[in-house]
Design an enzyme around this catalytic site. Structure first.
Site, PDB file in Angstrom:
ATOM      1  N   SER A 123      23.036  17.420  28.695  1.00 18.59           N
ATOM      2  CA  SER A 123      22.856  16.794  30.008  1.00 18.59           C
ATOM      3  C   SER A 123      21.969  15.554  29.949  1.00 18.59           C
ATOM      4  O   SER A 123      21.015  15.483  29.177  1.00 18.59           O
ATOM      5  CB  SER A 123      22.209  17.820  30.937  1.00 18.59           C
ATOM      6  OG  SER A 123      21.744  17.195  32.106  1.00 18.59           O
ATOM      7  N   TYR A 129      15.207  23.507  33.527  1.00 15.31           N
ATOM      8  CA  TYR A 129      16.621  23.328  33.173  1.00 15.31           C
ATOM      9  C   TYR A 129      16.736  22.349  32.008  1.00 15.31           C
ATOM     10  O   TYR A 129      17.404  22.623  31.002  1.00 15.31           O
ATOM     11  CB  TYR A 129      17.398  22.807  34.387  1.00 15.31           C
ATOM     12  CG  TYR A 129      18.786  22.300  34.038  1.00 15.31           C
ATOM     13  CD1 TYR A 129      19.875  23.156  33.994  1.00 15.31           C
ATOM     14  CD2 TYR A 129      19.008  20.950  33.735  1.00 15.31           C
ATOM     15  CE1 TYR A 129      21.149  22.692  33.663  1.00 15.31           C
ATOM     16  CE2 TYR A 129      20.274  20.476  33.404  1.00 15.31           C
ATOM     17  CZ  TYR A 129      21.333  21.352  33.361  1.00 15.31           C
ATOM     18  OH  TYR A 129      22.582  20.884  33.020  1.00 15.31           O
ATOM     19  N   GLU A 173      19.887  15.031  32.067  1.00 14.14           N
ATOM     20  CA  GLU A 173      18.562  15.493  32.506  1.00 14.14           C
ATOM     21  C   GLU A 173      17.596  15.575  31.325  1.00 14.14           C
ATOM     22  O   GLU A 173      16.381  15.542  31.515  1.00 14.14           O
ATOM     23  CB  GLU A 173      18.674  16.870  33.169  1.00 14.14           C
ATOM     24  CG  GLU A 173      19.251  16.841  34.560  1.00 14.14           C
ATOM     25  CD  GLU A 173      18.354  16.157  35.582  1.00 14.14           C
ATOM     26  OE1 GLU A 173      17.241  16.618  35.810  1.00 14.14           O
ATOM     27  OE2 GLU A 173      18.779  15.132  36.151  1.00 14.14           O
TER      28      GLU A 173
HETATM   29  P1  NDP Z   1      29.049  24.960  37.364  1.00 13.87           P
HETATM   30  O1  NDP Z   1      27.752  25.390  37.978  1.00 13.87           O
HETATM   31  O2  NDP Z   1      30.151  24.508  38.245  1.00 13.87           O
HETATM   32  O3  NDP Z   1      29.622  26.180  36.491  1.00 13.87           O
HETATM   33  C1  NDP Z   1      28.791  27.001  35.718  1.00 13.87           C
HETATM   34  C2  NDP Z   1      29.616  28.121  35.146  1.00 13.87           C
HETATM   35  O4  NDP Z   1      28.793  28.930  34.298  1.00 13.87           O
HETATM   36  C3  NDP Z   1      30.212  29.078  36.199  1.00 13.87           C
HETATM   37  O5  NDP Z   1      31.539  29.345  35.833  1.00 13.87           O
HETATM   38  C4  NDP Z   1      29.357  30.342  36.036  1.00 13.87           C
HETATM   39  O6  NDP Z   1      30.027  31.522  36.368  1.00 13.87           O
HETATM   40  C5  NDP Z   1      29.107  30.289  34.543  1.00 13.87           C
HETATM   41  N1  NDP Z   1      28.010  31.168  34.112  1.00 13.87           N
HETATM   42  C6  NDP Z   1      26.710  31.089  34.465  1.00 13.87           C
HETATM   43  N2  NDP Z   1      26.010  32.079  33.868  1.00 13.87           N
HETATM   44  C7  NDP Z   1      26.891  32.793  33.126  1.00 13.87           C
HETATM   45  C8  NDP Z   1      26.780  33.932  32.283  1.00 13.87           C
HETATM   46  N3  NDP Z   1      25.616  34.540  32.083  1.00 13.87           N
HETATM   47  N4  NDP Z   1      27.887  34.382  31.656  1.00 13.87           N
HETATM   48  C9  NDP Z   1      29.082  33.777  31.856  1.00 13.87           C
HETATM   49  N5  NDP Z   1      29.260  32.701  32.654  1.00 13.87           N
HETATM   50  C10 NDP Z   1      28.165  32.221  33.279  1.00 13.87           C
HETATM   51  O7  NDP Z   1      28.698  23.855  36.280  1.00 13.87           O
HETATM   52  P2  NDP Z   1      29.506  22.534  35.865  1.00 13.87           P
HETATM   53  O8  NDP Z   1      30.907  22.879  35.644  1.00 13.87           O
HETATM   54  O9  NDP Z   1      29.123  21.445  36.775  1.00 13.87           O
HETATM   55  O10 NDP Z   1      28.805  22.184  34.480  1.00 13.87           O
HETATM   56  C11 NDP Z   1      29.301  22.708  33.263  1.00 13.87           C
HETATM   57  C12 NDP Z   1      28.239  22.558  32.194  1.00 13.87           C
HETATM   58  O11 NDP Z   1      27.894  21.182  32.036  1.00 13.87           O
HETATM   59  C13 NDP Z   1      26.920  23.266  32.476  1.00 13.87           C
HETATM   60  O12 NDP Z   1      26.400  23.683  31.232  1.00 13.87           O
HETATM   61  C14 NDP Z   1      26.030  22.178  33.055  1.00 13.87           C
HETATM   62  O13 NDP Z   1      24.667  22.497  32.840  1.00 13.87           O
HETATM   63  C15 NDP Z   1      26.488  20.997  32.234  1.00 13.87           C
HETATM   64  N6  NDP Z   1      26.356  19.691  32.839  1.00 13.87           N
HETATM   65  C16 NDP Z   1      26.957  19.426  34.049  1.00 13.87           C
HETATM   66  C17 NDP Z   1      26.916  18.159  34.576  1.00 13.87           C
HETATM   67  C18 NDP Z   1      27.533  17.826  35.888  1.00 13.87           C
HETATM   68  O14 NDP Z   1      27.222  16.756  36.421  1.00 13.87           O
HETATM   69  N7  NDP Z   1      28.420  18.649  36.421  1.00 13.87           N
HETATM   70  C19 NDP Z   1      26.237  17.061  33.844  1.00 13.87           C
HETATM   71  C20 NDP Z   1      25.652  17.452  32.579  1.00 13.87           C
HETATM   72  C21 NDP Z   1      25.726  18.720  32.115  1.00 13.87           C
HETATM   73  P3  NDP Z   1      29.940  32.198  37.821  1.00 13.87           P
HETATM   74  O15 NDP Z   1      31.093  31.619  38.583  1.00 13.87           O
HETATM   75  O16 NDP Z   1      30.093  33.647  37.525  1.00 13.87           O
HETATM   76  O17 NDP Z   1      28.626  31.840  38.415  1.00 13.87           O
HETATM   77  P1  GDR Z   2      21.032  16.928  39.267  1.00 12.07           P
HETATM   78  O1  GDR Z   2      22.013  17.097  40.527  1.00 12.07           O
HETATM   79  O2  GDR Z   2      19.712  17.533  39.500  1.00 12.07           O
HETATM   80  O3  GDR Z   2      21.094  15.488  38.884  1.00 12.07           O
HETATM   81  O4  GDR Z   2      21.761  17.845  38.179  1.00 12.07           O
HETATM   82  P2  GDR Z   2      21.739  17.341  42.076  1.00 12.07           P
HETATM   83  O5  GDR Z   2      22.966  16.912  42.760  1.00 12.07           O
HETATM   84  O6  GDR Z   2      21.241  18.713  42.342  1.00 12.07           O
HETATM   85  O7  GDR Z   2      20.530  16.325  42.410  1.00 12.07           O
HETATM   86  C1  GDR Z   2      20.675  14.931  42.248  1.00 12.07           C
HETATM   87  C2  GDR Z   2      19.503  14.217  42.897  1.00 12.07           C
HETATM   88  O8  GDR Z   2      19.588  14.361  44.324  1.00 12.07           O
HETATM   89  C3  GDR Z   2      18.287  14.614  44.832  1.00 12.07           C
HETATM   90  N1  GDR Z   2      18.401  15.294  46.126  1.00 12.07           N
HETATM   91  C4  GDR Z   2      18.951  16.480  46.344  1.00 12.07           C
HETATM   92  N2  GDR Z   2      19.549  17.330  45.486  1.00 12.07           N
HETATM   93  C5  GDR Z   2      20.076  18.477  46.006  1.00 12.07           C
HETATM   94  N3  GDR Z   2      20.715  19.323  45.175  1.00 12.07           N
HETATM   95  N4  GDR Z   2      19.986  18.782  47.337  1.00 12.07           N
HETATM   96  C6  GDR Z   2      19.374  17.953  48.226  1.00 12.07           C
HETATM   97  O9  GDR Z   2      19.310  18.242  49.410  1.00 12.07           O
HETATM   98  C7  GDR Z   2      18.850  16.734  47.704  1.00 12.07           C
HETATM   99  N5  GDR Z   2      18.213  15.675  48.270  1.00 12.07           N
HETATM  100  C8  GDR Z   2      17.959  14.802  47.317  1.00 12.07           C
HETATM  101  C9  GDR Z   2      17.634  15.467  43.750  1.00 12.07           C
HETATM  102  O10 GDR Z   2      16.218  15.484  43.928  1.00 12.07           O
HETATM  103  C10 GDR Z   2      18.117  14.732  42.503  1.00 12.07           C
HETATM  104  O11 GDR Z   2      17.302  13.643  42.244  1.00 12.07           O
HETATM  105  C11 GDR Z   2      23.165  17.786  37.980  1.00 12.07           C
HETATM  106  C12 GDR Z   2      23.615  19.169  37.508  1.00 12.07           C
HETATM  107  O12 GDR Z   2      25.021  19.184  37.451  1.00 12.07           O
HETATM  108  C13 GDR Z   2      23.067  19.491  36.146  1.00 12.07           C
HETATM  109  O13 GDR Z   2      23.645  20.697  35.660  1.00 12.07           O
HETATM  110  C14 GDR Z   2      23.416  18.341  35.190  1.00 12.07           C
HETATM  111  O14 GDR Z   2      22.872  18.582  33.930  1.00 12.07           O
HETATM  112  C15 GDR Z   2      22.903  17.024  35.751  1.00 12.07           C
HETATM  113  O15 GDR Z   2      23.478  16.806  37.026  1.00 12.07           O
HETATM  114  C16 GDR Z   2      23.269  15.843  34.860  1.00 12.07           C
END
Ligand code: NDP
Ligand code: GDR
Length: 365
Positions: free
Chosen positions: A146, A170, A148
């Site tokens: 990520s 995280y 992050e």
């Molecule tokens: P989501 O939150 O949409 O999906 C997470 C998934 O992980 C769900 O299917 C959840 O299952 C599963 N999960 C969580 N805990 C467990 C467990 N103990 N055993 C099995 N499955 C589990 O995430 P995204 O699709 O957005 O992200 C995918 C990956 O990419 C993550 O690792 C995230 O941290 C990373 N990432 C995402 C970014 C983004 O912008 N989307 C950016 C950078 C990194 P359940 O439905 O049961 O909760």
């Molecule tokens: P992020 O995504 O933390 O970048 O992680 P999120 O959308 O939660 O926050 C982005 C930014 O928005 C600000 N923010 C708020 N965020 C949320 N969720 N709710 C609010 O009401 C709100 N108001 C302002 C946050 O402070 C932050 O700065 C996502 C996830 O998908 C991670 O798993 C992944 O690794 C990173 O993106 C890259």
């Protein structure tokens, strides 16, 4: 002889297109990225998808309901925090690829559940790599890293050489996983990589992430206007944080390319642009018909509000601020574009519009 030549040509063609049937374990398929990856692979390859899902009391298969009956899509029980379960699945299936998208992915809650973040996002990676080393060392492995991890950034753009400066439990868990992937790759000659993916969003994005929270609430507010009901403002935290947002569907082939290189290597995948939460709010309301010229920000800090005419449509709730913030992110995906021949297709505005249109349609369906 002719038949043999034909068979040989068919095999060469299949190899070229990477369509020889393989077994791919994907975790996190009920989430955004895992479900898109399953769609992508079923459409573009002949591979079999073994989709690991954990048991939940109420099924949450919304993102994969269209795949359940697909002949090359098989659901199995896999809780990635359970080492015995992980080892048994990998020993039994001996996959050609293992793509780990499962995680505790919501940064905001990671201060409240730091141990579970470490177990899910880091220890699970260790269990997976150990089992792969023992039972199928030729398996190609991907873990979802990520942006992050870059945290309190020290350079305007972040690339593969930028420092890890995590700001949340995280991010710390993702940095630890990165070290594990690198050590296992170098010690045991495994094909194991962890991409640095910047924020990617879309119509399957979880509702607590800020982009989806905004577009879902806009659909609700739109409906309150339409029906003449009281307008309840959308509540947000830090409006001035900057993120590098892309469409999740654009990132899937980058991940697939990353696991199909000659040598394992980690890449940054990003749009190379920064937009603030405030900009996302303005553009999203604009697409929903709350035009920028009719809207205005008033007040400062925690008292800041966004108005459409006389109606307050956004207000600040300090509950959504984080103990430590990643103020600004902007990737540099030059290496991925050059070496993976990867390009994103959608712009920031395409993404905002797609999410708004989808939620307006869903709300009024
Ligand atoms: P989501 O939150 O949409 O999906 C997470 C998934 O992980 C769900 O299917 C959840 O299952 C599963 N999960 C969580 N805990 C467990 C467990 N103990 N055993 C099995 N499955 C589990 O995430 P995204 O699709 O957005 O992200 C995918 C990956 O990419 C993550 O690792 C995230 O941290 C990373 N990432 C995402 C970014 C983004 O912008 N989307 C950016 C950078 C990194 P359940 O439905 O049961 O909760
Ligand atoms: P992020 O995504 O933390 O970048 O992680 P999120 O959308 O939660 O926050 C982005 C930014 O928005 C600000 N923010 C708020 N965020 C949320 N969720 N709710 C609010 O009401 C709100 N108001 C302002 C946050 O402070 C932050 O700065 C996502 C996830 O998908 C991670 O798993 C992944 O690794 C990173 O993106 C890259």
């Amino acid at each position: 002889m002719k038949l043999f030549a034909l068979q040989f040509a068919a095999i060469t063609f299949s190899l070229k297109l990477n369509i020889m049937e393989k077994k791919i374990i994907i975790t996190g398929v009920t989430g955004q990225d895992g479900s898109h990856m399953a769609d992508f692979l079923l459409k573009n390859t002949e591979h079999t998808i073994i989709a690991g899902v954990r048991r939940v009391s109420v099924k949450n298969h919304e993102n994969i309901s269209h795949l359940i009956d697909h002949p090359r899509f098989k659901l199995i029980d896999l809780d990635i925090t359970d080492q015995a379960n992980t080892e048994q699945v990998i020993a039994e299936e001996k996959p050609d690829y293992f793509i780990n998208f499962a995680a505790n992915s919501f940064v905001g809650v990671s201060w409240k559940q730091p141990v579970s973040h470490m177990e899910t996002n880091c220890m699970a990676v260790l269990y997976q790599l150990e089992a792969i080393r023992k039972y199928c060392p030729n398996c190609r492995y991907y873990n979802a890293g990520s942006s992050e991890e870059f945290g309190d950034i020290v350079t305007v753009q972040q690339d593969e050489n930028s420092q890890a400066r995590p700001r949340s439990p995280y991010a710390a868990s993702k940095c630890s996983a990165r070290h594990i992937v690198k050590v296992w790759r170098e010690s045991y000659d495994l094909y194991a990589v962890q991409g640095w993916l910047f924020n990617h969003e879309g119509t399957r994005r979880g509702e607590e992430f800020v982009t989806r929270k905004i577009t879902k609430n806009i659909a609700r507010i739109f409906n309150e206007y339409r029906t003449g009901n009281e307008i309840i403002p959308l509540q947000l935290g830090n409006l001035d944080a900057g993120r590098d947002w892309s469409d999740a569907e654009d990132f899937i082939d980058a991940v697939w390319k990353m696991v199909n290189q000659d040598e394992p290597k980690d890449y940054v995948i990003a749009s190379d642009e920064t937009h603030t939460i405030r900009e996302f709010v303005e553009e999203a309301f604009n697409f929903a018909g709350f035009h920028r010229g009719e809207c205005r920000w008033e007040g400062e800090g925690l008292d800041e509000k966004y108005y459409h005419g006389e109606h307050c449509i956004v207000e600040i709730n300090p509950e959504f601020y984080r103990p430590a913030e990643v103020e600004c992110l902007r990737g540099d995906s030059t290496l991925a574009r050059k070496e993976l021949d990867w390009e994103r297709k959608s712009t920031f505005l395409d993404l905002v519009k797609k999410m708004v249109d989808n939620d307006l349609k869903m709300f009024n369906a």
